[in-house]
Design an enzyme around this catalytic site. Sequence first.
Site, mmCIF file in Angstrom:
data_model
loop_
_atom_site.group_PDB
_atom_site.id
_atom_site.type_symbol
_atom_site.label_atom_id
_atom_site.label_comp_id
_atom_site.label_asym_id
_atom_site.label_seq_id
_atom_site.Cartn_x
_atom_site.Cartn_y
_atom_site.Cartn_z
ATOM 1 N N ARG A 1 58.730 32.748 29.895
ATOM 2 C CA ARG A 1 57.393 32.447 29.346
ATOM 3 C C ARG A 1 56.918 31.063 29.793
ATOM 4 N NH1 ARG A 1 56.800 30.468 24.403
ATOM 5 N NH2 ARG A 1 58.513 31.654 23.504
ATOM 6 N N TYR B 1 30.520 36.482 34.838
ATOM 7 C CA TYR B 1 31.277 37.719 34.677
ATOM 8 C C TYR B 1 31.113 38.137 33.208
ATOM 9 C CZ TYR B 1 35.350 40.754 34.212
ATOM 10 O OH TYR B 1 36.177 41.803 33.951
ATOM 11 N N ASP C 1 34.810 29.449 38.735
ATOM 12 C CA ASP C 1 35.497 30.723 38.927
ATOM 13 C C ASP C 1 35.285 31.113 40.393
ATOM 14 O OD1 ASP C 1 36.145 33.444 39.103
ATOM 15 O OD2 ASP C 1 35.616 33.819 37.009
ATOM 16 N N LYS D 1 41.611 40.674 41.681
ATOM 17 C CA LYS D 1 40.621 41.041 42.692
ATOM 18 C C LYS D 1 41.129 40.698 44.098
ATOM 19 C CE LYS D 1 38.551 41.772 38.803
ATOM 20 N NZ LYS D 1 37.623 40.847 38.196
HETATM 21 C C1 LIG Z 1 37.454 40.264 36.902
HETATM 22 C C2 LIG Z 1 36.905 38.909 36.735
HETATM 23 C C3 LIG Z 1 37.370 38.074 35.700
HETATM 24 C C4 LIG Z 1 38.376 38.533 34.677
HETATM 25 O O1 LIG Z 1 39.619 38.742 35.251
HETATM 26 P P1 LIG Z 1 40.705 39.800 34.671
HETATM 27 O O2 LIG Z 1 41.829 39.667 35.644
HETATM 28 O O3 LIG Z 1 40.075 41.132 34.641
HETATM 29 O O4 LIG Z 1 41.057 39.313 33.319
HETATM 30 C C5 LIG Z 1 36.850 36.794 35.639
HETATM 31 N N1 LIG Z 1 35.925 36.360 36.511
HETATM 32 C C6 LIG Z 1 35.457 37.145 37.502
HETATM 33 C C7 LIG Z 1 34.423 36.614 38.437
HETATM 34 C C8 LIG Z 1 35.924 38.443 37.650
HETATM 35 O O5 LIG Z 1 35.444 39.217 38.628
#
Ligand SMILES: *Cc1c(COP(=O)(O)O)cnc(C)c1O
Length: 397
Positions: free
Chosen positions: A57, A115, A188, A213
Amino acid sequence: MQKETGFDSLCVREIKENRTTTPHVLPIYATSSFAFDSIDQGMRIFRGEESGHVYSRFGNPTINTVAEKIARLEGHGLNLEPAALFFSSGMSAIHSLILGLLQHGDKILTQANLYGGTTEQFLKILKPQGIEPVFTDLSNIDAIRECLSDTSIKLIYGESPANPTMNCIDLKALADCGQQHGVYTAIDNTFMSPCLQQPFSFGVDFIIHSTTKYLNGHGNSTAGALVARDKALMQEKIWPVMKLAGTTGNPWDAWLVHNGMKTLSLRMKQHSSNALSVAQYLEDHSQISKVNYPGLPTHRDHELATRQMKGFGGMLSFEVSGGLDAAVSFMRKLNFCVMAPTMGDVDTLVLHPASMSHINIKRELRLREGITDGLVRLSVGIEDVEDIIADLDQALS
Ligand SMILES: *Cc1c(COP(=O)(O)O)cnc(C)c1O
């Protein structure tokens, strides 16, 4: 030879003799804890006098290797030594950042076109806990300055390009503004990956990735990462949240991300080139009223995107003439593009934001951000571009 143990002990005990040669490829450390050679070593590790793993963890060789690779990719060529942590999801990376950095009464300056999950986290989880989001247009520096007269704002949190209209923020201007006001900035970078955009090169403090992604790229794991320009700040503020709220990622997902990242550059080149061809095709189509792709000279932020991105990526959106009904019947006819509510995978994915990703966002709010009823989002894959275009073409005819 040591005395042979009983059969049941043999079942239970670890055999260590064949763990000597170095594995060529990162192994999955499927272990919750690490054994100490002696009480003395255990004490030294707990006192921080010797580095060593303790409990997964808190981190683990597989997890830490992936985090370190993401940190190095984000800092590549910038003469920086950023720190990264690997989380169970993109959402938990965002949450851990905010819990670590902000306190009750602090505010986050952000944009409405985030998002969808991030907007929901801010409004449904953080706001009731006393950490309030303030929404503005982060591409308008004067608007940001005006908001920052509220000194309870401690973090500016943005996405560039933003989902799904692909509007961009001037990252240099944003980071400068944050620095002048003593406010942290976080971006992000999921849509671009460090291959196409390095927010640290503009002075941003924190970078978030949903590694689910592009970093993984193959759609087979859910995880996230947070990268900090300041190692000490990360260690002091964010690491305890990861450790004590238990937001850490797991070794299996880490391993999948590690494997996927090996082809990141190849994939991003192909995503970008396919997306540009698709965008050009759509722009010329009589049934399409608008195409949002920063690689098109007609995009609002084309000039800025050219300056701060090394490629335009695989994400685009477009409006089918005729609104909701036209968009829905277009999507019904698709058969090569896959309907799945994610992005950044090797195959082409299609989504209808108004009825899917943004269903929990108020209609007025999403319309203001260009998320119209007829808007379709495409995550352009790395297949033969002719196959992608042929599918769109038959669905539009
Ligand atoms: C998918 C996504 C998230 C969230 O990520 P998860 O892995 O689904 O928790 C945050 N920001 C963006 C731009 C995303 O495309």
